[in-house]
Structure formats: structure tokens, C-alpha cells
Write a protein that holds these residues in place. Structure first.
Motif, PDB file in Angstrom:
ATOM      1  N   ILE A  73      23.600   9.217  -6.271  1.00 30.35           N
ATOM      2  CA  ILE A  73      22.731   9.821  -7.295  1.00 30.35           C
ATOM      3  C   ILE A  73      21.464  10.365  -6.652  1.00 30.35           C
ATOM      4  O   ILE A  73      20.996  11.463  -6.990  1.00 30.35           O
ATOM      5  CB  ILE A  73      22.394   8.786  -8.386  1.00 30.35           C
ATOM      6  CG1 ILE A  73      23.640   8.480  -9.214  1.00 30.35           C
ATOM      7  CG2 ILE A  73      21.268   9.299  -9.285  1.00 30.35           C
ATOM      8  CD1 ILE A  73      23.459   7.342 -10.199  1.00 30.35           C
ATOM      9  N   GLY A  74      20.891   9.618  -5.703  1.00 31.79           N
ATOM     10  CA  GLY A  74      19.695  10.095  -5.004  1.00 31.79           C
ATOM     11  C   GLY A  74      19.937  11.414  -4.292  1.00 31.79           C
ATOM     12  O   GLY A  74      19.084  12.308  -4.308  1.00 31.79           O
ATOM     13  N   SER A  75      21.111  11.559  -3.677  1.00 31.36           N
ATOM     14  CA  SER A  75      21.454  12.815  -3.003  1.00 31.36           C
ATOM     15  C   SER A  75      21.544  13.969  -3.995  1.00 31.36           C
ATOM     16  O   SER A  75      21.085  15.085  -3.720  1.00 31.36           O
ATOM     17  CB  SER A  75      22.778  12.657  -2.254  1.00 31.36           C
ATOM     18  OG  SER A  75      22.724  11.604  -1.325  1.00 31.36           O
ATOM     19  N   LEU A  76      22.151  13.705  -5.171  1.00 31.31           N
ATOM     20  CA  LEU A  76      22.256  14.744  -6.201  1.00 31.31           C
ATOM     21  C   LEU A  76      20.881  15.139  -6.737  1.00 31.31           C
ATOM     22  O   LEU A  76      20.585  16.324  -6.905  1.00 31.31           O
ATOM     23  CB  LEU A  76      23.134  14.243  -7.345  1.00 31.31           C
ATOM     24  CG  LEU A  76      24.647  14.210  -7.099  1.00 31.31           C
ATOM     25  CD1 LEU A  76      25.345  13.475  -8.233  1.00 31.31           C
ATOM     26  CD2 LEU A  76      25.192  15.622  -6.951  1.00 31.31           C
ATOM     27  N   VAL A  77      20.043  14.139  -7.000  1.00 28.79           N
ATOM     28  CA  VAL A  77      18.696  14.429  -7.510  1.00 28.79           C
ATOM     29  C   VAL A  77      17.896  15.233  -6.490  1.00 28.79           C
ATOM     30  O   VAL A  77      17.191  16.187  -6.842  1.00 28.79           O
ATOM     31  CB  VAL A  77      17.971  13.116  -7.863  1.00 28.79           C
ATOM     32  CG1 VAL A  77      16.502  13.372  -8.182  1.00 28.79           C
ATOM     33  CG2 VAL A  77      18.651  12.436  -9.045  1.00 28.79           C
ATOM     34  N   ALA A  78      18.006  14.873  -5.213  1.00 24.43           N
ATOM     35  CA  ALA A  78      17.299  15.617  -4.168  1.00 24.43           C
ATOM     36  C   ALA A  78      17.772  17.066  -4.118  1.00 24.43           C
ATOM     37  O   ALA A  78      16.962  17.993  -3.924  1.00 24.43           O
ATOM     38  CB  ALA A  78      17.513  14.940  -2.819  1.00 24.43           C
ATOM     39  N   THR A  79      19.069  17.282  -4.284  1.00 26.61           N
ATOM     40  CA  THR A  79      19.612  18.646  -4.279  1.00 26.61           C
ATOM     41  C   THR A  79      19.025  19.475  -5.412  1.00 26.61           C
ATOM     42  O   THR A  79      18.576  20.615  -5.211  1.00 26.61           O
ATOM     43  CB  THR A  79      21.145  18.599  -4.412  1.00 26.61           C
ATOM     44  OG1 THR A  79      21.689  17.829  -3.335  1.00 26.61           O
ATOM     45  CG2 THR A  79      21.730  19.998  -4.388  1.00 26.61           C
ATOM     46  N   VAL A  80      19.024  18.896  -6.614  1.00 27.01           N
ATOM     47  CA  VAL A  80      18.465  19.600  -7.771  1.00 27.01           C
ATOM     48  C   VAL A  80      16.981  19.878  -7.559  1.00 27.01           C
ATOM     49  O   VAL A  80      16.480  20.961  -7.881  1.00 27.01           O
ATOM     50  CB  VAL A  80      18.690  18.776  -9.053  1.00 27.01           C
ATOM     51  CG1 VAL A  80      17.966  19.398 -10.236  1.00 27.01           C
ATOM     52  CG2 VAL A  80      20.181  18.656  -9.343  1.00 27.01           C
ATOM     53  N   ALA A  81      16.254  18.894  -7.006  1.00 23.16           N
ATOM     54  CA  ALA A  81      14.820  19.067  -6.781  1.00 23.16           C
ATOM     55  C   ALA A  81      14.544  20.199  -5.785  1.00 23.16           C
ATOM     56  O   ALA A  81      13.613  20.996  -5.974  1.00 23.16           O
ATOM     57  CB  ALA A  81      14.211  17.770  -6.278  1.00 23.16           C
ATOM     58  N   LEU A  82      15.352  20.292  -4.731  1.00 17.95           N
ATOM     59  CA  LEU A  82      15.160  21.367  -3.746  1.00 17.95           C
ATOM     60  C   LEU A  82      15.404  22.734  -4.376  1.00 17.95           C
ATOM     61  O   LEU A  82      14.663  23.694  -4.113  1.00 17.95           O
ATOM     62  CB  LEU A  82      16.097  21.160  -2.558  1.00 17.95           C
ATOM     63  CG  LEU A  82      15.625  20.217  -1.456  1.00 17.95           C
ATOM     64  CD1 LEU A  82      16.713  20.068  -0.411  1.00 17.95           C
ATOM     65  CD2 LEU A  82      14.338  20.717  -0.810  1.00 17.95           C
ATOM     66  N   ILE A  83      16.436  22.844  -5.186  1.00 14.31           N
ATOM     67  CA  ILE A  83      16.713  24.116  -5.859  1.00 14.31           C
ATOM     68  C   ILE A  83      15.581  24.453  -6.826  1.00 14.31           C
ATOM     69  O   ILE A  83      15.156  25.604  -6.944  1.00 14.31           O
ATOM     70  CB  ILE A  83      18.071  24.057  -6.572  1.00 14.31           C
ATOM     71  CG1 ILE A  83      19.199  23.934  -5.523  1.00 14.31           C
ATOM     72  CG2 ILE A  83      18.285  25.296  -7.444  1.00 14.31           C
ATOM     73  CD1 ILE A  83      20.558  23.690  -6.118  1.00 14.31           C
ATOM     74  N   GLY A  84      15.066  23.422  -7.511  1.00  9.38           N
ATOM     75  CA  GLY A  84      13.919  23.635  -8.390  1.00  9.38           C
ATOM     76  C   GLY A  84      12.702  24.102  -7.633  1.00  9.38           C
ATOM     77  O   GLY A  84      11.973  25.000  -8.090  1.00  9.38           O
ATOM     78  N   ALA A  85      12.466  23.520  -6.448  1.00 10.52           N
ATOM     79  CA  ALA A  85      11.332  23.959  -5.623  1.00 10.52           C
ATOM     80  C   ALA A  85      11.524  25.402  -5.177  1.00 10.52           C
ATOM     81  O   ALA A  85      10.576  26.201  -5.175  1.00 10.52           O
ATOM     82  CB  ALA A  85      11.184  23.039  -4.414  1.00 10.52           C
TER      83      ALA A  85
END
Length: 383
Positions: free
Chosen positions: A78-90
């Protein structure tokens, strides 16, 4: 899904740490000037956003550590998925405020995918045989800046920082997420997650010993990071040009690898306080030498030694909980212990600059931090 064979699991965990550190920590530091130039955002605000992410990681370390004792694979995926979404958001951020919000989310994810999460997995998996695997994973993590700093520089030049972030997000999905899915256990069979374990963790958290140990590591980490992360302005102050000063910072990173290898030389049967106290004493000496150092050779050598002590501290801290209180509630206790360390590390560069201004020079700041490091080592005595 079952995990891969144990040797392959360790290799996958090491590879995941290289990519996770490179993507979620070092890449944005390289990209920050390009972000400011492209968007017109104040570069100071960009670094504030990055710092807020690190502080969020510190705050999340406590609940994340608790969950890692129970559902390690689920949490790290889940942490990996959240980090992915956060990077795309950034990457898609139209304003600095949305960028900061994305990086705060990224900080929350960091607590579930970087060293503290890996340390929990290794400690539960290997228990008394954890020293070698801990060293291997941190040695691999030490390569992250070497690989990703130039890679990110190239990506920014070729694609721009926004597309570079999208590429990094793809790396998380392609490498980190499957590595954790294949290498991390779903649960720890040796743990009784009932009230007995929770009661033991509460007892430890109520003890003065735990908070003295936590304070010792926080002081040592802050002092070592304050000086080593300020190596570039400190070296320029000593008369080196900017390019040569940058090499000092690079050699500090190389010194960390050497220090982590030295960790293996500490007898595993020695009392648990000996390693942190030794780090405090040697760290104080190294920071003092760095303050006095002059000339290219002297500054380079002092930087390597300070980096080695900092590298050893990472592994000494990783074993602090298990060496004193066993592995049962390692994730929860280590999360609490790591929280102030991570927070002070995030604040170290800014506070170091303020202290250098207050005391008149970076050299004087290094001497003050040597005293702080020695105090941390003293607090660890017999603890």
C-alpha cells in the motif's frame, strides 16, 4: 501469495531500497532547482515542502511501525501505491501548495517503504541473525544517491521535471511494489499479537530507559546530520571552490558505506550500550576534526570519517530495540524511537545554517554539534 526463497527475498528487499530511496528522497533534491526555474515557485518553499514530507514520515513512523508487526506485506505494498499516486500528483501540481500536499502524502508513504520498514522485516525474519542482512540492505541503500542523482539530472534535462516524476512513479510500480509483494511476509508466525505483546510494548514505552535511549539516538543523529549535510557551505567557508566542496559531500556518502561495513566488526555479544556510546564518542571526535580541518586533503579525510560514523549509526539504531527488548514488538517500538530521529534529521540542514549564523561560522557550529554528539553517547552508557 507465498514469498520467494529467503536469499532472493533479501536481494529483492535490497533492490527495492535502492529504488525507493532514489525515487522518494534523492531525486526531488536534484530536481528542486529545475522545478523552481520552470514554475517560478520560490525555491525555499519547495524545500519547505520536502521538509514537511520528511516530518510527516516521522509522525507516521509510530502507527506504521505498529502495523508492520501485524501486516508487513500489505502495508509496504500500500505504501508503494500511495507513493506512486503522490509522485504523479506532484508532477501534475499547478501550484506550490498542491505540490506541498503531494509531498506530504509522499512522506507518509516513505514511512512504509524506506529503511524503518525494511529494518522491521529483517529483524522479524532473521531475529538473532539480523546483523548481516541489515548491513547488506543499508549498503544497497547507500548506492541510491550514486545511481539516482545523475539519473534524475539526465531525466530532467531530457524530459522536464514533470515527466521525470512520472518515470519515477513507473519505477515504483515496476520494481518496488512487486519486490515487496514477493519478498515480504504476510504475517509473523512467531508473534502473539494479542494483549500480552501490547502490554509488553506499553511497559517499555513507559520506562525511562526507552526514552533515554531514544534521546541519545536523536542527539547523535541530529549532530552528525547537521554537520555532514552542511558540508558544502562549510567547505566553501574553509576556502574550497563549490565543485570541490560538492566532492566533500559525495565522499561523506562513500564514508557511510565504509562505516556500515565496520559495524560488522562490533562483537554481537557485547553489551547493547557499547555500540551507541562508541558512536557518540567517535562522532564527537570526528565532528571536532571536521571543524578544525583545513586544506583539500584534511577536509576530504574528515568528511569520510564523519560519514563513516554516520553510516555506522544507522545500523546501531536499527538494532537498538531488538538488542534491548527483543523482536516481539520491534515495529511499534522502533517506530516510536525513529520518529524524533527522523524529525530532527529533516530539520538538521536548516537549523545548522541558523546555528552557524548565530555562532559565527560552520566550524564553530561543528564544535557545538560535537558536544551534542558526545552527550548522546553519554546518555547511552549502561542503557
Amino acid at each position: 501469495m507465498e514469498t520467494a526463497p529467503r536469499g532472493m527475498c533479501l536481494a529483492l528487499l535490497a533492490v527495492a531500497q535502492v529504488v525507493a530511496w532514489g525515487v522518494l528522497y534523492y531525486a526531488v533534491l536534484v530536481a528542486a532547482p529545475a522545478i523552481a526555474e520552470d514554475t517560478g515557485w520560490d525555491d525555499g518553499l519547495i524545500f519547505v515542502a520536502i521538509t514537511l514530507g520528511l516530518l510527516t514520515s516521522a509522525a507516521c513512523a509510530i502507527p506504521v511501525g505498529h502495523w508492520l508487526d501485524r501486516h508487513p506485506r500489505r502495508l509496504m505494498v500500500i505504501g508503494s501505491l500511495v507513493a506512486t499516486v503522490a509522485l504523479i500528483g506532484a508532477a501534475a501540481s499547478p501550484t506550490i501548495w498542491i505540490f506541498a500536499a503531494a509531498w506530504i502524502v509522499c512522506g507518509a508513504a516513505q514511512s512504509a517503504v524506506l529503511y524503518q520498514a525494511a529494518f522491521t522485516v529483517i529483524t522479524h525474519r532473521y531475529r538473532s541473525e539480523r546483523r548481516g542482512p541489515l548491513t547488506l540492505v543499508t549498503l544497497a541503500g547507500g548506492l541510491a544517491s550514486t545511481i539516482f542523482a545523475p539519473l534524475m539530472g539526465w531525466l530532467v534535462l531530457e524530459l522536464g521535471w514533470r515527466m521525470a516524476f512520472v518515470v519515477l512513479a513507473a519505477m515504483l510500480i515496476a520494481v518496488v511494489l512487486p519486490a515487496y509483494a514477493l519478498s515480504v511476509e504476510t504475517r509473523w508466525p512467531h508473534l502473539d499479537t494479542g494483549a500480552t505483546g501490547n502490554g509488553e510494548a506499553r511497559r517499555v514505552l513507559r520506562s525511562a530507559r526507552f526514552w533515554i535511549v531514544a534521546g541519545a539516538f536523536a542527539l547523535m543523529s541530529f549532530s552528525l546530520y547537521a554537520v555532514t549535510l552542511s558540508a558544502v557551505p562549510a567547505s566553501v567557508e574553509k576556502g574550497l571552490d563549490l565543485q570541490t566542496a560538492a566532492w566533500v559531500l559525495g565522499l561523506i556518502g562513500a564514508g557511510q558505506v565504509f562505516g556500515r561495513l565496520l559495524y560488522l566488526a562490533i562483537p554481537h555479544t557485547s553489551a547493547p550500550w557499547i555500540a551507541p556510546t562508541s558512536v557518540g564518542v567517535l562522532g564527537a571526535a570526528a565532528l571536532t576534526v571536521f571543524g578544525f580541518a583545513s586544506g583539500i586533503v584534511g577536509i576530504f579525510v574528515a568528511g569520510i570519517v564523519a560519514g563513516a560514523i554516520r553510516g555506522a549509526l544507522t545500523l546501531v539504531q536499527a538494532s537498538a530495540v531488538a538488542d534491548r527488548w527483543g523482536v516481539h514488538s520491534y515495529g511499534k517500538l522502533n517506530g516510536v524511537l525513529a520518529a524524533p530521529v527522523t524529525a530532527l534529521t529533516a530539520l538538521a540542514p536548516g537549523l545548522a545554517a541558523l546555528m552557524a549564523g548565530a555562532v559565527g561560522s560552520y566550524a564553530s557550529m561543528a564544535f557545538a554539534m560535537a558536544a551534542v554528539c558526545a552527550l548522546g553517547g553519554a546518555l547511552a552508557v549502561r542503557r
